[in-house]
Motif scaffolding. Sequence first.
Motif, mmCIF file in Angstrom:
data_model
loop_
_atom_site.group_PDB
_atom_site.id
_atom_site.type_symbol
_atom_site.label_atom_id
_atom_site.label_comp_id
_atom_site.label_asym_id
_atom_site.label_seq_id
_atom_site.Cartn_x
_atom_site.Cartn_y
_atom_site.Cartn_z
ATOM 1 N N ASP A 10 0.870 -1.178 0.000
ATOM 2 C CA ASP A 10 0.000 0.000 0.000
ATOM 3 C C ASP A 10 0.903 1.223 0.000
ATOM 4 O O ASP A 10 1.861 1.277 0.765
ATOM 5 C CB ASP A 10 -0.894 -0.004 1.240
ATOM 6 N N ASP A 33 -3.363 -2.939 -2.017
ATOM 7 C CA ASP A 33 -4.233 -1.801 -2.291
ATOM 8 C C ASP A 33 -4.487 -1.763 -3.793
ATOM 9 O O ASP A 33 -3.641 -2.180 -4.587
ATOM 10 C CB ASP A 33 -3.546 -0.506 -1.820
ATOM 11 N N LYS A 69 -11.691 -0.612 2.803
ATOM 12 C CA LYS A 69 -11.116 0.281 3.814
ATOM 13 C C LYS A 69 -12.246 1.094 4.416
ATOM 14 O O LYS A 69 -13.146 1.490 3.684
ATOM 15 C CB LYS A 69 -10.080 1.226 3.201
#
Length: 121
Positions: free
Chosen positions: A8, A59, A109
């Motif tokens: 990420d 991510d 998220k």
Amino acid sequence: MINVILVDDETDLFPLFNVKFKREIRNNEIKFNFFTSARDVLEFIESSANDSFNYILSDINMPDMNGLELLDSIKRFNENQKVFIISSTNSEENNIKAKRIGADGFLQKPIDFKILKEILV
């Protein structure tokens, strides 16, 4: 020991993983390898044994290569590698693309660490 790669570009997530999995890390039940770049992950994976990692969490939005491109590269290298895509947006289109490429799951998220622990440990 469960070996996990987390990639990420937002590094504030890394200490959170260390806190949420403190007991498991301390007990040598899980190890996290943190990366900010998809390209660095690919280099790391290619220099490691195919079965070195139980899970890769990526991510979806990163500057050098997005998570779907990373997923595709990982699956071409090792089709059995478990890969979960993480996104701050609930995009049905990205979810469908990720599943089509071979993602094992899609995490929203902010991450629900209770659910993530059920997946990982």
